[in-house]
Design a protein around this motif. Structure first.
Motif, mmCIF file in Angstrom:
data_model
loop_
_atom_site.group_PDB
_atom_site.id
_atom_site.type_symbol
_atom_site.label_atom_id
_atom_site.label_comp_id
_atom_site.label_asym_id
_atom_site.label_seq_id
_atom_site.Cartn_x
_atom_site.Cartn_y
_atom_site.Cartn_z
ATOM 1 N N GLN A 134 0.990 -1.275 0.187
ATOM 2 C CA GLN A 134 -0.338 0.151 0.301
ATOM 3 C C GLN A 134 0.289 1.189 -0.113
ATOM 4 N N SER A 135 -0.148 2.292 -0.484
ATOM 5 C CA SER A 135 0.733 3.749 -0.587
ATOM 6 C C SER A 135 -0.029 4.952 -0.840
ATOM 7 N N GLU A 136 0.169 5.272 -0.301
ATOM 8 C CA GLU A 136 -0.755 7.124 -0.729
ATOM 9 C C GLU A 136 0.073 7.645 -2.233
ATOM 10 N N ILE A 137 -1.285 8.004 -2.619
ATOM 11 C CA ILE A 137 -0.636 8.659 -4.005
ATOM 12 C C ILE A 137 0.323 9.627 -4.269
ATOM 13 N N SER A 138 0.216 10.819 -3.381
ATOM 14 C CA SER A 138 1.534 11.357 -3.164
ATOM 15 C C SER A 138 3.179 10.934 -3.163
ATOM 16 N N GLU A 139 2.751 9.521 -2.439
ATOM 17 C CA GLU A 139 3.817 8.951 -1.984
ATOM 18 C C GLU A 139 4.581 8.176 -2.995
ATOM 19 N N VAL A 140 4.106 8.390 -3.957
ATOM 20 C CA VAL A 140 4.454 7.056 -5.275
ATOM 21 C C VAL A 140 5.132 7.990 -6.031
ATOM 22 N N LYS A 141 6.875 7.929 -6.343
ATOM 23 C CA LYS A 141 7.391 8.905 -7.437
ATOM 24 C C LYS A 141 7.684 8.258 -8.784
ATOM 25 N N ILE A 142 7.161 8.484 -9.133
ATOM 26 C CA ILE A 142 6.815 7.976 -10.934
ATOM 27 C C ILE A 142 7.902 8.613 -11.679
ATOM 28 N N VAL A 143 8.639 7.675 -12.773
ATOM 29 C CA VAL A 143 9.153 8.115 -13.479
ATOM 30 C C VAL A 143 8.690 7.809 -14.826
ATOM 31 N N ALA A 144 9.114 8.036 -15.883
ATOM 32 C CA ALA A 144 9.360 7.169 -17.508
ATOM 33 C C ALA A 144 9.153 5.322 -16.953
ATOM 34 N N ASP A 145 7.978 4.718 -17.699
ATOM 35 C CA ASP A 145 8.843 3.190 -18.363
ATOM 36 C C ASP A 145 8.012 2.857 -16.443
ATOM 37 N N GLN A 146 7.499 3.454 -15.110
ATOM 38 C CA GLN A 146 6.938 3.010 -14.322
ATOM 39 C C GLN A 146 5.239 3.161 -14.080
ATOM 40 N N GLU A 147 5.306 2.082 -13.498
ATOM 41 C CA GLU A 147 3.330 2.560 -12.668
ATOM 42 C C GLU A 147 3.069 2.120 -11.463
ATOM 43 N N TYR A 148 1.588 2.464 -11.450
ATOM 44 C CA TYR A 148 1.099 2.226 -9.921
ATOM 45 C C TYR A 148 0.185 1.374 -9.973
ATOM 46 N N LYS A 149 -0.794 0.918 -8.713
ATOM 47 C CA LYS A 149 -2.627 0.477 -9.066
ATOM 48 C C LYS A 149 -3.210 1.185 -8.539
ATOM 49 N N ILE A 150 -4.110 1.840 -8.834
ATOM 50 C CA ILE A 150 -5.345 2.434 -7.877
ATOM 51 C C ILE A 150 -6.709 1.134 -7.315
ATOM 52 N N LEU A 151 -7.348 1.268 -7.060
ATOM 53 C CA LEU A 151 -8.225 0.005 -6.082
ATOM 54 C C LEU A 151 -8.814 0.739 -5.395
ATOM 55 N N LYS A 152 -10.692 0.401 -5.885
ATOM 56 C CA LYS A 152 -11.494 0.749 -5.690
ATOM 57 C C LYS A 152 -12.632 0.014 -5.244
ATOM 58 N N PHE A 153 -13.639 -0.272 -4.284
ATOM 59 C CA PHE A 153 -14.746 -1.554 -3.493
ATOM 60 C C PHE A 153 -15.570 -0.266 -4.311
ATOM 61 N N SER A 154 -16.724 -0.558 -3.944
ATOM 62 C CA SER A 154 -18.218 -0.572 -3.512
ATOM 63 C C SER A 154 -17.990 -0.971 -2.170
ATOM 64 N N ARG A 155 -19.556 -0.748 -1.649
ATOM 65 C CA ARG A 155 -19.723 -1.566 -0.871
ATOM 66 C C ARG A 155 -19.622 -3.486 -0.783
ATOM 67 N N VAL A 156 -19.448 -4.551 0.194
ATOM 68 C CA VAL A 156 -19.680 -5.704 -0.005
ATOM 69 C C VAL A 156 -21.087 -6.413 0.182
ATOM 70 N N CYS A 157 -21.893 -6.573 -0.822
ATOM 71 C CA CYS A 157 -23.333 -7.664 -0.634
ATOM 72 C C CYS A 157 -23.082 -8.769 -0.332
ATOM 73 N N PHE A 158 -23.229 -9.147 0.707
ATOM 74 C CA PHE A 158 -22.653 -10.708 1.437
ATOM 75 C C PHE A 158 -24.810 -11.784 0.998
ATOM 76 N N ASP A 159 -24.473 -12.538 0.807
ATOM 77 C CA ASP A 159 -26.027 -13.323 0.769
ATOM 78 C C ASP A 159 -25.970 -13.600 2.980
ATOM 79 N N ASP A 160 -27.083 -13.887 3.183
ATOM 80 C CA ASP A 160 -27.156 -14.131 4.765
ATOM 81 C C ASP A 160 -27.049 -14.755 5.252
ATOM 82 N N GLU A 161 -25.878 -16.337 4.721
ATOM 83 C CA GLU A 161 -24.560 -16.586 5.576
ATOM 84 C C GLU A 161 -23.651 -16.307 5.138
#
Length: 202
Positions: A134-161
């Motif tokens: 994990q990293s905050e976007i502000s902490e990610v140092k991006i230079v040529a040919d480098q990348e990072y990932k951003i992952l987002k979720f909605s609420r998780v809806c479970f069944d009753d069990e």
């Protein structure tokens, strides 16, 4: 009589808080498990699946031990019913098997699906497996040919069990010049051996 009624209402309120706490704990566990499972299946496997050569030129094949991929995990869980209202296409033609499709739509049509509201969670409790961290976007140092990932979720809806669930996941790749989408859709998750896994369509 009034004292009995007060105690009864207090017990009901405490039970409601306990159930809510239990749900949010399971949701946190599901987000951690699915973050790892999803990143491996949708990102890492593709990254490591490099051909030996292209036009007879040897291609560098990354080694998992040499990788260190930064992930920004959003702690804002959008109501899943809102995701459906805004992106109805995600909930149509999901290409699951017949049995998985029945489970998927059973959850989507449940009262809980409509009732889950916005929620923040403590993302520092989410542990990502190597080569992700994990990293905050502000902490990610991006230079040529480098990348990072951003992952987002909605609420998780479970069944009753709490053995199956539906959640909307968005995976973005952050690059030096901006972001590009890697995945955005509603997925079915299942609990197997006390771990939540992402169920891939046929």
């Amino acid at each position: 009589m009034n004292k009995f009624l007060l105690v009864f209402l207090l017990v009901i309120a405490l039970q409601g808080c306990k159930n809510n706490y239990s749900y949010e704990n399971e949701e946190l566990k599901a987000i951690e498990d699915i973050s790892n499972d999803f990143l491996i299946k949708k990102d890492l496997n593709k990254l490591l699946d490099v051909p030996d050569s292209i036009d007879h030129v040897k291609v560098y094949k990354p080694n998992i031990d040499s990788l260190n991929i930064s992930v920004y995990l959003s702690d804002a869980l959008i109501p899943i019913v809102q995701e459906k209202e805004d992106n109805l296409w995600m909930f149509k033609n999901n290409q699951f098997s017949k049995s998985d499709s029945i489970v998927f739509y059973g959850i989507v049509n449940s009262n809980r699906f409509k009732e889950l509201g916005y929620r923040d969670f403590d993302k520092t409790k989410i542990k990502l497996r190597k080569p992700y961290s994990q990293s905050e976007i502000s902490e990610v140092k991006i230079v040529a040919d480098q990348e990072y990932k951003i992952l987002k979720f909605s609420r998780v809806c479970f069944d009753d069990e709490k053995q199956n669930g539906v959640v909307v996941v968005e995976l973005l790749t952050g690059l030096e010049y901006g972001t590009q989408s890697g995945y955005n859709g509603a997925i079915l998750i299942k609990k197997e051996n006390n771990k939540w896994i992402y169920t891939q369509p046929n």
